[in-house]
Enzyme design. Structure first.
Site, PDB file in Angstrom:
ATOM      1  N   MET A   1      -8.631   8.590  -1.311  1.00  0.00           N
ATOM      2  CA  MET A   1      -9.477   9.172  -0.245  1.00  0.00           C
ATOM      3  C   MET A   1      -9.901  10.573  -0.671  1.00  0.00           C
ATOM      4  O   MET A   1      -9.082  11.327  -1.210  1.00  0.00           O
ATOM      5  CB  MET A   1      -8.690   9.291   1.065  1.00  0.00           C
ATOM      6  CG  MET A   1      -8.087   8.000   1.557  1.00  0.00           C
ATOM      7  SD  MET A   1      -7.217   8.296   3.120  1.00  0.00           S
ATOM      8  CE  MET A   1      -6.323   6.752   3.277  1.00  0.00           C
TER       9      MET A   1
ATOM     10  N   MET B   1     -11.630  -4.780   6.229  1.00  0.00           N
ATOM     11  CA  MET B   1     -10.791  -3.776   6.891  1.00  0.00           C
ATOM     12  C   MET B   1     -10.491  -4.229   8.317  1.00  0.00           C
ATOM     13  O   MET B   1     -11.401  -4.538   9.092  1.00  0.00           O
ATOM     14  CB  MET B   1     -11.494  -2.410   6.934  1.00  0.00           C
ATOM     15  CG  MET B   1     -11.561  -1.681   5.599  1.00  0.00           C
ATOM     16  SD  MET B   1      -9.965  -1.437   4.777  1.00  0.00           S
ATOM     17  CE  MET B   1      -9.126  -0.349   5.927  1.00  0.00           C
TER      18      MET B   1
ATOM     19  N   ASP C   1      -4.579   3.781  -2.195  1.00  0.00           N
ATOM     20  CA  ASP C   1      -5.692   4.218  -1.349  1.00  0.00           C
ATOM     21  C   ASP C   1      -6.187   5.592  -1.782  1.00  0.00           C
ATOM     22  O   ASP C   1      -5.559   6.613  -1.487  1.00  0.00           O
ATOM     23  CB  ASP C   1      -5.234   4.298   0.112  1.00  0.00           C
ATOM     24  CG  ASP C   1      -5.061   2.930   0.735  1.00  0.00           C
ATOM     25  OD1 ASP C   1      -6.039   2.157   0.732  1.00  0.00           O
ATOM     26  OD2 ASP C   1      -3.948   2.626   1.201  1.00  0.00           O
TER      27      ASP C   1
ATOM     28  N   HIS D   1      -1.228  -1.475  -4.057  1.00  0.00           N
ATOM     29  CA  HIS D   1      -2.530  -1.038  -3.527  1.00  0.00           C
ATOM     30  C   HIS D   1      -2.499   0.484  -3.380  1.00  0.00           C
ATOM     31  O   HIS D   1      -1.601   1.028  -2.742  1.00  0.00           O
ATOM     32  CB  HIS D   1      -2.717  -1.733  -2.178  1.00  0.00           C
ATOM     33  CG  HIS D   1      -3.969  -1.423  -1.423  1.00  0.00           C
ATOM     34  ND1 HIS D   1      -5.086  -2.241  -1.464  1.00  0.00           N
ATOM     35  CD2 HIS D   1      -4.278  -0.424  -0.568  1.00  0.00           C
ATOM     36  CE1 HIS D   1      -6.028  -1.747  -0.665  1.00  0.00           C
ATOM     37  NE2 HIS D   1      -5.558  -0.643  -0.106  1.00  0.00           N
TER      38      HIS D   1
ATOM     39  N   SER E   1       0.848  -1.196   0.000  1.00  0.00           N
ATOM     40  CA  SER E   1       0.000   0.000   0.000  1.00  0.00           C
ATOM     41  C   SER E   1       0.883   1.245   0.000  1.00  0.00           C
ATOM     42  O   SER E   1       1.577   1.530   0.981  1.00  0.00           O
ATOM     43  CB  SER E   1      -0.911  -0.001   1.231  1.00  0.00           C
ATOM     44  OG  SER E   1      -1.585   1.234   1.319  1.00  0.00           O
TER      45      SER E   1
ATOM     46  N   HIS F   1      -8.200   1.209  -3.932  1.00  0.00           N
ATOM     47  CA  HIS F   1      -9.145   1.085  -2.808  1.00  0.00           C
ATOM     48  C   HIS F   1      -9.855   2.429  -2.692  1.00  0.00           C
ATOM     49  O   HIS F   1      -9.234   3.429  -2.339  1.00  0.00           O
ATOM     50  CB  HIS F   1      -8.352   0.722  -1.545  1.00  0.00           C
ATOM     51  CG  HIS F   1      -9.162   0.698  -0.292  1.00  0.00           C
ATOM     52  ND1 HIS F   1      -8.588   0.511   0.946  1.00  0.00           N
ATOM     53  CD2 HIS F   1     -10.497   0.826  -0.075  1.00  0.00           C
ATOM     54  CE1 HIS F   1      -9.541   0.539   1.870  1.00  0.00           C
ATOM     55  NE2 HIS F   1     -10.692   0.735   1.278  1.00  0.00           N
TER      56      HIS F   1
ATOM     57  N   MET G   1     -11.913   4.886  -1.087  1.00  0.00           N
ATOM     58  CA  MET G   1     -12.527   5.434   0.136  1.00  0.00           C
ATOM     59  C   MET G   1     -13.105   6.799  -0.226  1.00  0.00           C
ATOM     60  O   MET G   1     -12.655   7.851   0.239  1.00  0.00           O
ATOM     61  CB  MET G   1     -11.470   5.540   1.244  1.00  0.00           C
ATOM     62  CG  MET G   1     -11.134   4.185   1.857  1.00  0.00           C
ATOM     63  SD  MET G   1      -9.626   4.232   2.832  1.00  0.00           S
ATOM     64  CE  MET G   1      -8.424   3.948   1.539  1.00  0.00           C
TER      65      MET G   1
ATOM     66  N   ASP H   1      -6.783  -5.550   5.388  1.00  0.00           N
ATOM     67  CA  ASP H   1      -6.107  -4.266   5.160  1.00  0.00           C
ATOM     68  C   ASP H   1      -6.141  -3.437   6.432  1.00  0.00           C
ATOM     69  O   ASP H   1      -7.222  -3.123   6.934  1.00  0.00           O
ATOM     70  CB  ASP H   1      -6.835  -3.523   4.024  1.00  0.00           C
ATOM     71  CG  ASP H   1      -6.188  -2.188   3.662  1.00  0.00           C
ATOM     72  OD1 ASP H   1      -5.092  -1.880   4.168  1.00  0.00           O
ATOM     73  OD2 ASP H   1      -6.808  -1.452   2.856  1.00  0.00           O
TER      74      ASP H   1
HETATM   75  C1  DX5 Z   1      -6.185   2.451   5.487  1.00  0.00           C
HETATM   76  C2  DX5 Z   1      -5.780   1.988   4.138  1.00  0.00           C
HETATM   77  C3  DX5 Z   1      -4.658   1.011   4.142  1.00  0.00           C
HETATM   78  C4  DX5 Z   1      -3.383   1.543   4.709  1.00  0.00           C
HETATM   79  C5  DX5 Z   1      -2.743   0.428   5.485  1.00  0.00           C
HETATM   80  O1  DX5 Z   1      -7.328   3.226   5.403  1.00  0.00           O
HETATM   81  O2  DX5 Z   1      -6.859   1.371   3.469  1.00  0.00           O
HETATM   82  O3  DX5 Z   1      -4.445   0.430   2.859  1.00  0.00           O
HETATM   83  O4  DX5 Z   1      -2.478   1.986   3.745  1.00  0.00           O
HETATM   84  O5  DX5 Z   1      -1.622   0.931   6.099  1.00  0.00           O
HETATM   85  P1  DX5 Z   1      -0.946   0.198   7.333  1.00  0.00           P
HETATM   86  O6  DX5 Z   1      -0.448  -1.122   6.805  1.00  0.00           O
HETATM   87  O7  DX5 Z   1       0.139   1.151   7.698  1.00  0.00           O
HETATM   88  O8  DX5 Z   1      -1.991   0.042   8.389  1.00  0.00           O
HETATM   89 ZN    ZN Z   2      -6.415   0.298   1.579  1.00  0.00          ZN
END
Ligand code: DX5
Ligand code: ZN
Length: 221
Positions: free
Chosen positions: A36, A138, A34, A32, A7, A65, A67, A176
């Site tokens: 947001m 999650m 993220d 991956h 990620s 992903h 969000m 995750d």
């Molecule tokens: C959190 C994300 C994750 C995040 C995980 O909202 O969806 O993908 O990057 O990071 P770590 O492994 O540091 O918890």
């Molecule tokens: Zn994620």
């Protein structure tokens, strides 16, 4: 074999392409990303241009992903940026018509998956399981890296597998958030096949050793 998704939220953004190449070389199975939007989760991270940059840095699969609110408005742009898979949050605060959103992703040639927040029951994914290649459970509340793993969500995995078996289609299960050597064994034992890890890879001194150890489900490596 257990897959490790790196990620990039925990990567050094000033050297993003280099970080993606390093994770690729170190054995990450996929990257991956993220996304947001400051609405579905409080933070804003990045979007289409970063997916495009990650795509240019690796031949490994790239998953986004989402969000974000109304992911259906952006799927076309993410597909054109080179994402292979999109992971859509099942909660209504993200998309109102989940089934339609997943169909839209598939029509764009994307692999579709869904994401369950810690408070979201596995049944929320039941009737879309046949559309999904992956279900992401999650193991922290979404919105940031570096949060503490929540072991209490792991029993959802068995429930999802049972629902999938009853429907004749078992998506792969990913976890995750907060994944580290302290919990990867428990996650794998519960049925997780894909470990999404930010901090545990990009903050490690040796990415390859970190990925190998996580994949093995213990600190043996
Ligand atoms: C959190 C994300 C994750 C995040 C995980 O909202 O969806 O993908 O990057 O990071 P770590 O492994 O540091 O918890
Ligand atoms: Zn994620």
């Amino acid at each position: 074999m257990t897959q490790v998704a790196a990620s990039i939220l925990a990567a050094d953004f000033g050297r993003l392409a280099e970080e993606v190449r390093a994770a690729d070389r170190a054995g990450a199975d996929l990257i991956h990303v993220d996304v947001m939007d400051g609405r579905f989760v409080p933070e804003i991270s990045f979007g289409t241009p970063v997916i495009r940059a990650v795509r240019a840095a690796t031949r490994k699969p790239v998953e986004a992903h989402l969000m974000i609110a109304e992911p259906e408005r952006h799927l076309d742009s993410f597909a054109r940026a080179g994402a292979d898979r999109v992971l859509v949050q099942v909660e209504a605060a993200s998309t109102t018509h989940l089934h339609a959103t997943l169909l839209q992703a598939r029509a764009l040639g994307l692999e579709a998956g869904v994401v369950l927040d810690p408070a979201t029951p596995p049944e929320a994914a039941e009737w879309v399981l046949p559309l999904c290649g992956v279900v992401l459970v999650m193991t922290v509340n979404p919105g940031a890296g570096g949060r503490t793993f929540l072991p209490e969500v792991l029993p959802k995995i068995g429930r999802l597998c049972a629902m999938g078996a009853a429907l004749g289609h078992c998506p792969r299960i990913a976890v995750d958030g907060g994944i580290s050597l302290a919990n990867t064994g428990a996650a794998i034992a519960a049925g997780a096949e894909i470990l999404v890890t930010g901090t545990a890879v990009f903050h490690a001194a040796d990415y390859a050793a970190a990925i190998a150890a996580l994949r093995g489900g213990s600190d043996r490596a």
